[in-house]
Design a protein around this motif. Structure first.
Motif, PDB file in Angstrom:
ATOM      1  N   GLU A 105      58.406 -56.618 137.538  1.00  0.00           N
ATOM      2  CA  GLU A 105      57.308 -55.980 138.269  1.00  0.00           C
ATOM      3  C   GLU A 105      57.838 -55.108 139.407  1.00  0.00           C
ATOM      4  O   GLU A 105      57.342 -54.005 139.635  1.00  0.00           O
ATOM      5  CB  GLU A 105      56.357 -57.034 138.831  1.00  0.00           C
ATOM      6  CG  GLU A 105      55.519 -57.710 137.764  1.00  0.00           C
ATOM      7  CD  GLU A 105      54.586 -58.753 138.327  1.00  0.00           C
ATOM      8  OE1 GLU A 105      53.390 -58.420 138.507  1.00  0.00           O
ATOM      9  OE2 GLU A 105      55.033 -59.879 138.594  1.00  0.00           O
ATOM     10  N   ASN A 106      58.843 -55.580 140.102  1.00  0.00           N
ATOM     11  CA  ASN A 106      59.420 -54.825 141.206  1.00  0.00           C
ATOM     12  C   ASN A 106      60.075 -53.534 140.710  1.00  0.00           C
ATOM     13  O   ASN A 106      59.940 -52.480 141.330  1.00  0.00           O
ATOM     14  CB  ASN A 106      60.435 -55.692 141.957  1.00  0.00           C
ATOM     15  CG  ASN A 106      60.912 -55.032 143.214  1.00  0.00           C
ATOM     16  OD1 ASN A 106      60.114 -54.637 144.060  1.00  0.00           O
ATOM     17  ND2 ASN A 106      62.215 -54.885 143.345  1.00  0.00           N
ATOM     18  N   GLN A 107      60.761 -53.621 139.592  1.00  0.00           N
ATOM     19  CA  GLN A 107      61.423 -52.429 139.061  1.00  0.00           C
ATOM     20  C   GLN A 107      60.416 -51.414 138.534  1.00  0.00           C
ATOM     21  O   GLN A 107      60.662 -50.211 138.574  1.00  0.00           O
ATOM     22  CB  GLN A 107      62.443 -52.829 138.004  1.00  0.00           C
ATOM     23  CG  GLN A 107      63.552 -53.634 138.655  1.00  0.00           C
ATOM     24  CD  GLN A 107      64.874 -53.529 137.948  1.00  0.00           C
ATOM     25  OE1 GLN A 107      65.039 -52.825 136.982  1.00  0.00           O
ATOM     26  NE2 GLN A 107      65.840 -54.251 138.472  1.00  0.00           N
ATOM     27  N   ILE A 108      59.276 -51.885 138.050  1.00  0.00           N
ATOM     28  CA  ILE A 108      58.210 -50.969 137.636  1.00  0.00           C
ATOM     29  C   ILE A 108      57.727 -50.186 138.853  1.00  0.00           C
ATOM     30  O   ILE A 108      57.546 -48.970 138.797  1.00  0.00           O
ATOM     31  CB  ILE A 108      57.054 -51.741 136.966  1.00  0.00           C
ATOM     32  CG1 ILE A 108      57.492 -52.232 135.587  1.00  0.00           C
ATOM     33  CG2 ILE A 108      55.796 -50.865 136.854  1.00  0.00           C
ATOM     34  CD1 ILE A 108      56.561 -53.245 134.973  1.00  0.00           C
ATOM     35  N   ARG A 109      57.531 -50.886 139.965  1.00  0.00           N
ATOM     36  CA  ARG A 109      57.108 -50.208 141.203  1.00  0.00           C
ATOM     37  C   ARG A 109      58.173 -49.206 141.661  1.00  0.00           C
ATOM     38  O   ARG A 109      57.849 -48.113 142.131  1.00  0.00           O
ATOM     39  CB  ARG A 109      56.811 -51.231 142.297  1.00  0.00           C
ATOM     40  CG  ARG A 109      55.487 -51.943 142.097  1.00  0.00           C
ATOM     41  CD  ARG A 109      55.068 -52.757 143.317  1.00  0.00           C
ATOM     42  NE  ARG A 109      55.940 -53.891 143.563  1.00  0.00           N
ATOM     43  CZ  ARG A 109      55.781 -55.098 143.038  1.00  0.00           C
ATOM     44  NH1 ARG A 109      54.756 -55.333 142.243  1.00  0.00           N
ATOM     45  NH2 ARG A 109      56.609 -56.078 143.323  1.00  0.00           N
ATOM     46  N   GLU A 110      59.434 -49.573 141.509  1.00  0.00           N
ATOM     47  CA  GLU A 110      60.522 -48.666 141.891  1.00  0.00           C
ATOM     48  C   GLU A 110      60.498 -47.401 141.028  1.00  0.00           C
ATOM     49  O   GLU A 110      60.662 -46.286 141.540  1.00  0.00           O
ATOM     50  CB  GLU A 110      61.866 -49.385 141.743  1.00  0.00           C
ATOM     51  CG  GLU A 110      63.034 -48.609 142.287  1.00  0.00           C
ATOM     52  CD  GLU A 110      64.339 -49.393 142.212  1.00  0.00           C
ATOM     53  OE1 GLU A 110      65.381 -48.752 142.038  1.00  0.00           O
ATOM     54  OE2 GLU A 110      64.307 -50.641 142.327  1.00  0.00           O
ATOM     55  N   LEU A 111      60.273 -47.557 139.738  1.00  0.00           N
ATOM     56  CA  LEU A 111      60.206 -46.408 138.835  1.00  0.00           C
ATOM     57  C   LEU A 111      58.999 -45.533 139.170  1.00  0.00           C
ATOM     58  O   LEU A 111      59.102 -44.297 139.159  1.00  0.00           O
ATOM     59  CB  LEU A 111      60.159 -46.881 137.378  1.00  0.00           C
ATOM     60  CG  LEU A 111      60.197 -45.806 136.301  1.00  0.00           C
ATOM     61  CD1 LEU A 111      61.418 -44.897 136.461  1.00  0.00           C
ATOM     62  CD2 LEU A 111      60.196 -46.460 134.930  1.00  0.00           C
TER      63      LEU A 111
END
Length: 162
Positions: free
Chosen positions: A23-29
């Protein structure tokens, strides 16, 4: 705590942590596709969204930016399949463990009311008991890690302008 309980809690912990990383990496992308150097903007736009809402936003941004659309669609489909079990694993009511044919079965109770229309009227069901084996947790973890690999590749490609 028994060995099977330790295994169970370890697997649930791994699923929880890895999905949180996803979920965090989705937000980063999303932040990269918004093209903002200010990380607060990204957080303001995504912090209260569900993962489903953030995936929809990610799809729109990839289409708008013409960036990695097919990969992001693949990621969306993969995560969407995982979300159901993830929610069950994290929020389910785990009632007990049992052993069948030398195999440990983990039992999750789902407390939901379902109404099914049948020949003789509407039938009401309340609780369902779902059973999982050790390999079910292991498969979930493998699939989450595969999604993490996809998103890491996407982040790298977007950061490098590919």
């Amino acid at each position: 705590m028994t060995e099977k309980e330790q295994y169970f809690y370890a697997q649930i912990g791994i699923i929880s942590v890895e999905f949180s990383n996803l979920e965090n990496q989705i937000r980063e992308l999303i932040g990269l596709l918004i093209n903002s150097d200010d990380e607060y903007i990204n957080l303001l736009l995504t912090e209260e969204n569900s993962i489903n809402q953030n995936l929809k936003l990610l799809l729109k941004l990839s289409k708008f930016r013409h960036v990695q659309e097919d990969e992001i669609k693949l990621l969306h489909r993969s995560i969407d399949k995982l979300r159901i079990n993830r929610n069950l694993f994290i929020h389910g009511l785990w009632t007990n463990f049992k052993t069948e044919s030398n195999e440990i079965i983990f039992v999750c109770e789902v407390k939901k009311i379902e109404f099914k229309k049948g020949r003789y009227g509407v039938t009401t069901y309340m609780n369902k008991f779902l059973e999982f084996k050790m390999e079910d947790f292991e498969k979930e973890i493998i699939q989450i890690k595969a999604c993490l690999d996809i998103i890491k590749r996407l982040l790298k490609n977007v950061e490098s302008g590919v």
